[in-house]
Design an enzyme around this catalytic site. Sequence first.
Site, short mmCIF file in Angstrom:
data_model
loop_
_atom_site.label_atom_id
_atom_site.label_comp_id
_atom_site.label_asym_id
_atom_site.label_seq_id
_atom_site.Cartn_x
_atom_site.Cartn_y
_atom_site.Cartn_z
N GLU A 1 0.84 -1.19 0.00
CA GLU A 1 0.00 0.00 0.00
C GLU A 1 0.88 1.24 0.00
O GLU A 1 1.78 1.38 0.83
CB GLU A 1 -0.92 0.01 1.23
CG GLU A 1 -1.68 1.29 1.47
CD GLU A 1 -2.49 1.77 0.27
OE1 GLU A 1 -2.35 2.95 -0.10
OE2 GLU A 1 -3.23 0.95 -0.32
N THR B 1 -11.86 4.21 -0.63
CA THR B 1 -12.55 3.48 0.44
C THR B 1 -12.88 4.39 1.62
O THR B 1 -13.88 4.17 2.31
CB THR B 1 -11.67 2.30 0.91
OG1 THR B 1 -11.48 1.42 -0.20
CG2 THR B 1 -12.32 1.54 2.05
N SER C 1 -19.89 7.34 -0.21
CA SER C 1 -21.20 7.51 0.43
C SER C 1 -21.46 6.53 1.55
O SER C 1 -22.44 6.68 2.28
CB SER C 1 -22.31 7.39 -0.63
OG SER C 1 -22.10 8.30 -1.68
N HIS D 1 -25.48 -0.60 -1.81
CA HIS D 1 -26.60 -0.48 -2.75
C HIS D 1 -27.31 -1.81 -2.92
O HIS D 1 -26.70 -2.88 -2.87
CB HIS D 1 -26.09 0.02 -4.10
CG HIS D 1 -25.50 1.39 -4.05
ND1 HIS D 1 -26.27 2.52 -3.97
CD2 HIS D 1 -24.21 1.80 -4.04
CE1 HIS D 1 -25.48 3.59 -3.94
NE2 HIS D 1 -24.23 3.17 -3.98
N SER E 1 -18.39 3.02 -8.00
CA SER E 1 -19.68 2.62 -7.42
C SER E 1 -20.42 1.74 -8.41
O SER E 1 -20.47 2.07 -9.60
CB SER E 1 -20.51 3.86 -7.11
OG SER E 1 -21.75 3.50 -6.53
N SER F 1 -20.29 -1.88 -2.39
CA SER F 1 -21.38 -2.85 -2.29
C SER F 1 -20.97 -4.21 -2.85
O SER F 1 -21.40 -5.25 -2.36
CB SER F 1 -22.62 -2.35 -3.04
OG SER F 1 -22.93 -1.02 -2.69
N CYS G 1 -17.19 14.21 22.25
CA CYS G 1 -18.26 14.17 21.25
C CYS G 1 -18.75 12.75 21.00
O CYS G 1 -19.96 12.52 20.87
CB CYS G 1 -17.76 14.76 19.93
SG CYS G 1 -17.28 16.50 19.98
N CYS H 1 -16.73 18.54 17.24
CA CYS H 1 -15.58 19.46 17.29
C CYS H 1 -14.47 19.04 16.35
O CYS H 1 -13.46 19.75 16.22
CB CYS H 1 -15.06 19.59 18.72
SG CYS H 1 -13.93 18.27 19.24
#
Length: 479
Positions: free
Chosen positions: A31, A41, A45, A49, A335, A339, A404, A439
């Site tokens: 990598e 990745t 979204s 799907h 995309s 999925s 948070c 924050c």
Amino acid sequence: MYDWTIIGAGVSGTLIAHALAKYDLKLLILEAESDVACGATKANSALIHAGYDAPYDSLMGKLNVRGNALYGPLSETLNFTFERIGSLVLGEGDEDFKAINSLYENGKKLGVPDLQIIDRTTICRIEPNVNKAYEFALYAPSAGITEPWEVAIAACENAMDNGVVLNLNYKVIDIQREGDCFLINAEILTKGIINCAGGHADSIYQLVKGSESIGFEMIPRRGEYFILDKVVSGLVNQMLFTCPTAKGKGTIIAPTAHGNVIIGPNSEVVTKDATATTFEGLNEVKTKALYMVPTCPMNMTIANFSGVRAEPSTGDFIIEETNISRFINVAGIKSPGLSSAPAIAEFVEEIVKSISVREGYELSIKSHYIKERRARIHLMHQTPKVQSQWIEKMPTLGHIICRCESISEGEIVDAIHRNCGATTLNGVKRRVRPGGGRCQGGYCGPKVLDILARELKCSRTDIKQEKKGSWVVKDWKTQ
């Protein structure tokens, strides 16, 4: 000597490593970035799907539906978040109705379960904040949400538990044939290569093809997003899509796996590493979102980001052994790549098995294969009684670092010391979410920095936000 080297540690590469790790194979992942899941990745979204969008005769379509079905059992085995919440493609007017009906028919051919076209009354009942102008929608209950980076991290961690080697910050710049094998960067010898390099998959393939045409190219498309504060949780109950266009599946408004709301993307052809957000792009997303949900509180935005997906010039996933023996391309995974990822891994596993049969041997399962990934500690999701029991065993779980997200020191330390553990601020954020709340690390960032330096036994000046050169604290005398 490695049996197989996987180039790229996104969700496809890591799930392929996970699928192959059960066999008696010597496997390596390379990598270029400082962590897994640092490309598309980590910036998408985060939706699984249902599978009605890609053409029924395409590899994308088949693998999307199969991948969707695999997510439930995979999430239990690898202990990552996954929830089926359903999706709606919203429409109005004759053109939208034709588009939605086409999606419905395509989805039925692919075997997407329980698809329905619903009317305005039903839309308003299940999504009361949606614009009342929408007359109909395609409803797909099998659609879901997850954490894409956690899927990749979980898969890589389990693969490493089973002996797979991960080399980070390793950029592949040269691949040569060495007899029947490949020599990477003049130092890594491997019998086979699986090219999962995302937007750079064409460049990796070109290294072995030399001056020959590779037959495809990656067309990078940028999508920009808003993340809204958890205070707006419940704004929408499912993922909402506008009707798709030639540029993509349309703008979405959806809950996230952690109770925020995600809005986006737009679609723009850019250079491969153009991940900056723009006023124009975000304004386009905002305009569409306010039409879909007029009460959408855009002033509750806590973060913006963009991701670049690898659009293949072929229009479909490219997953195949090439005419170069034991070189497998896994390219153009746009995309619905997330999925499809579990099915992509399954598909590549079958290619690897067929190659072994062709070469006169069969793959054997490891005698001490570790099937399940050890679950992460999620203290905030436990009852007070269970929390007390955990804190008694591990007192650092009672030391809250991120207010948070209610993340403790113990959870951060655990994320650092696992296989495929965090070494950067963003790496910790992806694994256990300090810095992912309102924050955005303003309070907890320095504390996480100190914990990383302590646990990795290095100086604060060695700790980075993410990429090479992204120091959080810089020693001007030496750097």
